[in-house]
Design a protein around this motif. Structure first.
Motif, short mmCIF file in Angstrom:
data_model
loop_
_atom_site.label_atom_id
_atom_site.label_comp_id
_atom_site.label_asym_id
_atom_site.label_seq_id
_atom_site.Cartn_x
_atom_site.Cartn_y
_atom_site.Cartn_z
N GLU A 315 -47.47 37.02 11.67
CA GLU A 315 -48.57 36.26 12.23
C GLU A 315 -49.75 37.20 12.41
O GLU A 315 -49.58 38.32 12.91
CB GLU A 315 -48.19 35.75 13.63
CG GLU A 315 -47.55 34.40 13.66
CD GLU A 315 -48.57 33.30 13.49
OE1 GLU A 315 -48.99 32.69 14.48
OE2 GLU A 315 -48.96 33.05 12.33
N ARG A 317 -52.63 39.04 14.12
CA ARG A 317 -52.92 39.28 15.54
C ARG A 317 -54.32 38.78 15.85
O ARG A 317 -55.23 38.94 15.05
CB ARG A 317 -52.84 40.78 15.84
CG ARG A 317 -51.40 41.26 15.95
CD ARG A 317 -51.37 42.74 16.31
NE ARG A 317 -50.00 43.22 16.39
CZ ARG A 317 -49.28 43.17 17.51
NH1 ARG A 317 -49.78 42.65 18.61
NH2 ARG A 317 -48.04 43.63 17.50
N ASP A 318 -54.49 38.22 17.01
CA ASP A 318 -55.78 37.67 17.43
C ASP A 318 -56.42 36.83 16.31
O ASP A 318 -57.52 37.13 15.85
CB ASP A 318 -56.76 38.80 17.82
CG ASP A 318 -56.17 39.67 18.91
OD1 ASP A 318 -55.37 39.15 19.71
OD2 ASP A 318 -56.51 40.87 18.97
N ILE A 333 -44.19 34.19 6.36
CA ILE A 333 -43.79 34.77 7.66
C ILE A 333 -42.35 34.38 7.99
O ILE A 333 -41.53 35.21 8.38
CB ILE A 333 -44.74 34.28 8.77
CG1 ILE A 333 -46.16 34.82 8.52
CG2 ILE A 333 -44.23 34.71 10.14
CD1 ILE A 333 -47.22 34.15 9.38
N ASP A 334 -42.04 33.10 7.78
CA ASP A 334 -40.73 32.60 8.17
C ASP A 334 -39.62 33.09 7.25
O ASP A 334 -38.53 33.41 7.70
CB ASP A 334 -40.78 31.07 8.19
CG ASP A 334 -39.53 30.47 8.81
OD1 ASP A 334 -39.19 30.91 9.93
OD2 ASP A 334 -38.91 29.59 8.20
N ALA A 373 -31.59 37.76 7.87
CA ALA A 373 -31.94 36.71 6.90
C ALA A 373 -30.89 36.59 5.80
O ALA A 373 -31.13 35.94 4.78
CB ALA A 373 -33.31 36.99 6.29
N PRO A 441 -44.17 53.73 18.71
CA PRO A 441 -44.24 53.00 17.45
C PRO A 441 -45.48 53.39 16.66
O PRO A 441 -46.54 53.66 17.24
CB PRO A 441 -44.35 51.54 17.89
CG PRO A 441 -43.85 51.50 19.28
CD PRO A 441 -44.10 52.85 19.85
N ARG A 444 -47.54 57.50 16.37
CA ARG A 444 -48.68 58.14 17.02
C ARG A 444 -48.18 59.11 18.08
O ARG A 444 -47.06 59.06 18.53
CB ARG A 444 -49.56 57.08 17.69
CG ARG A 444 -50.23 56.16 16.68
CD ARG A 444 -50.95 55.06 17.41
NE ARG A 444 -52.10 55.59 18.13
CZ ARG A 444 -53.35 55.42 17.75
NH1 ARG A 444 -53.60 54.76 16.67
NH2 ARG A 444 -54.35 55.91 18.44
#
Lengths: 455, 451
Positions: A315, A317-318, A333-334, A373, A441, A444
């Motif tokens: 998805e 973001r924003d 996505i699914d 999956a 994650p 960094r």
């Protein structure tokens, strides 16, 4: 150094004793021993004698896996790959290869405007990743901590970015000692941004996708002609105009295969057809829509291997609340992580690549989604070990736990792709490394060895 | 999840057409375009029309479609479209981009194909854009929605190349080049004037002639049993060599009469033909010259004044050119306009008094002639491809809706099916949206980079 130290130079012989051994190439050994000598697997089995004087690791409650292979990566080439040289004609091989830690391309002067394929825009086909490897790349330790012992590392800037090399992630070695196979194939992209960004607008030809494809076609036409002329000159140079040396074509000619990008089914079909026209063995990378029923017949028609990105569609973001998502993007996505299952069912040779997911935790999560999956754990492991070794033709030395192969191993407490599994030791060329403390994650927050070191 | 997937895939798969078979469309008002209009039936087998008449033989096992008196016309052909293209329609970085090919970037999953079908279009000439004097190679596609890229290509149709004259290739006002290239960062791209456009075309063909001579000399040597090294194959000049040899049609974007004359003279000088003049809004001023050259004209009905060079246009353009004897077609140049080319053709009746049949010809047999495919499509005749459109009302009416579209005797669009599928697709989409939302409840807000 803060963490992830090489334990020691160690004794020449190491034995992992009483461990569960997932060989990948053969059945799982419930309790057995792996003997490592001179960086190679000297013996593996249930009843293997431990040589005298060996350093014995008690593997009770632990599992040994082959080291993971990232089938497409930039690890080992820190910073930016050499900027695309627009005028590629003339000049000796490696003449302008930039030191590995130059400033990002954005600060470099713009390449001259290209007026056509003959200017060889965005081509550094002569660059060999093996020549660019820097053992001090901080990402080596990051990804090794997730069990990756080997990467197919490619220069990724430009259209013909250069040739990839298979490297073992032994960070304290000389670069040359890390190289397992120097020449894997030519990395080709058809957009201005490769794996690590680059390019810019207004730099001339090519601009549209069809321009990129025309450019690629012209390069191979030129390479064929170049070979003809060169061969004729080698045979009898007397009375013949001396052919011009073209390093762009030299790099293209010596590449044993090409890597082409394809995410959509339409792109898979397009790129496989292109490779047939070019008469080049091809590996496709990306494969976002490989989960679709329409993908299998396309891929099966050509029997080319593919590299599946572990960066699943997500998805946005924003997102713009007014934006209308297509049914296809929602299905991506699914269903995206089902791609591996589909490829397996279709019998298409495939390997995973991390696509920039460096942090072990993120990587585990991504593989887990493929398993959720429908992909079996065995197949997930294979897509990260023996399959990439086979695709690159190095299954005789990597990809499984077998006698005589390179001792790239991962010793874990728990199943390798479980979220609560702890990686105990990673062996690269027989040398043990402790994983670094978990990094945030995205990798960094890594410390650097020297202040002011440019990443 | 598995169930959800199968439903979603079924929704997509439902768009794939039913296979070609023996079909008879009965009780139709058949506008053949070339052989008048009649009430009767059309029979087709293996993708070809086998019989047209008031009564036809109904072969055993044939599927019968009762048209209920509705109108059947040949599939609409759009001589100028840019749909179904991936990654940009313009390779505008150079003045001559004849090395690029639309064929390489066909996107068979562009929804515009399906929507064009819904507007009765069965064949379209897919062109490179008009950013440069000599643009890319073009290709004719059939709107076979559901097939792969190769499956869309109109087999046997001669490929083309796009030329463009005037404001677009000289790029007035465009910061990317021409006179607008004031910014130091962006280097100007030649040409910046109409004179320059002509020069670019002439220079390109000078090169192409030299290239052709090089290859002809090589071919002659080979024919004499020699084994010379072949010349370097140049994709850019190869396409222009094909133009010189008559193996590739030139489709030229143009507006003004002066530049139309310029191009026809250049073509005559170099010994090649302009197959179609596209847009050609001032064609009515130079119709005799266009006719003498033998070029077709593909124009808009009443779309003009969107820029200065398109100012001196009249809606009678199509009718006037037609009366002079030019083969005239109406094109769309646009994915939306493409969906109602039938009413564009109808406007030729209002402006200029073109007959009903001649108006319909402007979107069927005339573009077929312009593309050199009139032996295959463009009219309802025995032996031609069964590319047919069934309208509920007179096809030149604003109120007409497309009921069914057949290509090669296969139903590719069915309005009733499309309407019910649209509902199912919307429902599936909503389900997926809800599911994805649910599965990511703890999504962290996007992290902002520090500083």
């Amino acid at each position: 150094m803060l963490c992830g130290l090489v334990l020691a130079e160690g004794p020449p012989v190491t034995a992992i004793h009483n461990a569960r051994i997932v060989t990948v190439s053969g059945p799982v050994i419930a309790k057995g021993t792996v003997v490592i000598h001179n960086g190679l697997i000297e013996a593996v089995g249930e009843n293997v004698a431990i040589p005298a004087g060996a350093w014995v690791i008690d593997g009770e409650g632990m599992t040994v896996y082959p080291g993971l292979i990232d089938a497409l990566s930039t690890v080992g080439i820190p910073g930016e790959a050499p900027a695309a040289a627009a005028a590629g004609r003339g000049g000796g091989r490696g003449q302008t290869t930039t030191p590995a830690t130059t400033a990002p391309a954005a600060t470099q002067p713009a390449a001259p405007r290209s007026m056509g394929p003959e200017d060889r825009p965005q081509t550094t086909s002569w660059v060999l990743a093996a020549d660019e490897i820097s053992p001090s790349d901080h990402r080596i330790e990051t990804v090794r901590s997730g069990g990756i012992t080997t990467t197919a590392t490619y220069p990724t800037h430009g259209i013909f970015a250069g040739q990839g090399s298979l490297i073992d992630l032994a960070g304290d070695e000389k670069a040359g000692e890390m190289v397992v196979a120097p020449s894997l194939g030519q990395y080709i992209s058809v957009t201005r941004t490769g794996l690590g960004g680059g390019g810019g607008f207004g730099s001339g030809f090519p601009g549209a996708l069809m321009g990129y494809i025309a450019y690629i076609r012209q390069i191979y036409l030129d390479a064929d002609h170049y070979k003809l002329v060169k061969d004729a000159y080698a045979k009898d140079p007397r009375g013949m105009e001396r052919p011009q040396y073209d390093r762009a074509l030299e790099g293209v000619i010596e590449s044993k295969r090409i890597l082409l990008p394809a995410n959509r089914v339409v792109e898979m079909d397009r790129m496989l057809r292109l490779a047939v026209d070019l008469k080049q063995p091809v590996i496709l990378y990306g494969m976002r829509e490989a989960y679709r029923a329409e993908a299998a017949p396309v891929l099966k028609k050509y029997s080319s291997p593919v590299l599946l990105s572990l960066k699943w569609a997500e998805e946005p973001r924003d997102p713009d609340p007014e934006a209308d998502q297509t049914l296809r993007s929602l299905l991506n996505i699914d269903q995206g992580p089902a791609a591996a299952t589909m490829l397996k069912k279709a019998g298409v040779p495939f390997a995973f690549y991390t696509d920039g997911i460096d942090a072990p935790r993120d990587l585990n999560r991504a593989v887990k989604r493929a398993i959720d999956a429908g992909l079996s754990r065995e197949d997930a492991l294979r897509a990260f070990t023996l399959s990439p070794a086979e695709i690159y033709g190095v299954a005789d030395r990597l990809g499984s736990i077998e006698k005589g192969k390179i001792a790239n191993l991962v010793l874990t407490k728990g199943d390798i792709f479980d979220s609560n599994t702890r990686i105990d030791t990673v062996f690269v060329d027989g040398k043990p490394y402790k994983p670094a403390a978990e990094t945030p994650p995205g990798g960094r927050g890594q410390t650097t060895e020297e202040p002011g070191e440019i990443r | 999840m598995r169930k959800l997937l199968s439903i979603a895939l079924a929704a997509l798969a439902a768009l794939v057409p039913m296979a070609a078979q023996t079909i008879v469309i009965e009780n139709a008002t058949i506008m053949t375009v070339t052989k008048g209009t009649l009430k009767g039936a059309v029979a087709m087998k293996d993708g070809k029309i086998t019989e047209v008449g008031e009564k036809v033989m109904v072969p055993q096992g044939a599927t019968i479609i009762d048209a209920g008196g509705e109108y059947l016309i040949p599939g609409i052909i759009d001589c100028h479209s840019h749909i179904a293209v991936d990654g940009g329609v313009n390779e505008g970085s150079v003045s001559v981009s004849s090395m690029v090919d639309i064929k390489d970037v066909i996107n068979p999953e562009d929804i515009s194909i399906y929507r064009a079908l819904a507007g009765g279009v069965t064949t379209a000439n897919i062109l490179h854009g008009s950013a440069n004097a000599i643009g890319g190679k073009t290709i004719v596609l059939k709107m076979r929605w559901g097939k792969d890229a190769q499956g869309l290509i109109f087999e046997g149709a001669l490929p083309g190349i796009k030329f463009a004259l005037g404001e677009n290739p000289k790029r007035a006002g465009n910061p990317q080049g021409g006179r607008g290239a004031a910014a130091a960062a962006v280097s100007a791209r030649y040409p910046a004037t109409r004179m320059g456009v002509e020069d670019v075309i002439r220079e390109a063909f000078n090169q192409a002639k030299a290239y052709k001579a090089e290859w002809d000399a090589y071919d002659a040597k080979v024919a004499h049993g020699e084994h010379p090294i072949p010349p370097r194959k140049d994709l850019k000049l190869e396409a222009l060599k094909e133009v010189l040899e008559g193996k590739r049609y030139v489709h030229a974007h143009c507006y003004r009469s002066d530049e139309i004359l310029m191009l026809l003279r250049v073509a005559d000088d170099y010994g090649f033909k302009i197959r179609t003049l596209q847009h050609v809004l001032e064609g009515y001023k130079v119709a005799p010259e266009i006719l003498a050259h033998g070029a077709g004209a593909s124009t808009f009905s009443d779309w003009w004044a969107y820029k200065i060079e398109a100012i001196d246009a009249i809606p009678y353009n199509a009718a006037l050119m037609q009366k002079k004897g030019i083969v005239v077609s109406m094109n769309s140049d646009d994915a939306e306009l493409m969906r109602h080319l039938n009413t564009e053709a109808g406007k030729a009746m209002k402006y200029g008094g073109v007959s009903e049949n001649d108006a319909l010809a402007m979107v069927t047999i005339n573009p077929a002639k312009q593309l050199g495919i009139d032996n295959r499509v463009g009219s309802i005749e025995v032996g031609k491809d069964a590319d047919l459109v069934l309208y509920d009302k007179h096809p030149l009416s604003d109120y007409a809706k497309v009921e069914k579209v057949l290509i090669d005797g296969t139903v590719y669009f069915d309005r009733d099916k499309a309407v019910s599928e649209a509902k199912a697709t919307a429902a599936e989409k909503q389900k997926l949206l809800d599911k994805i939302k649910q599965s990511q409840p703890r999504q962290q807000p996007a992290r902002r980079p520090n500083g």
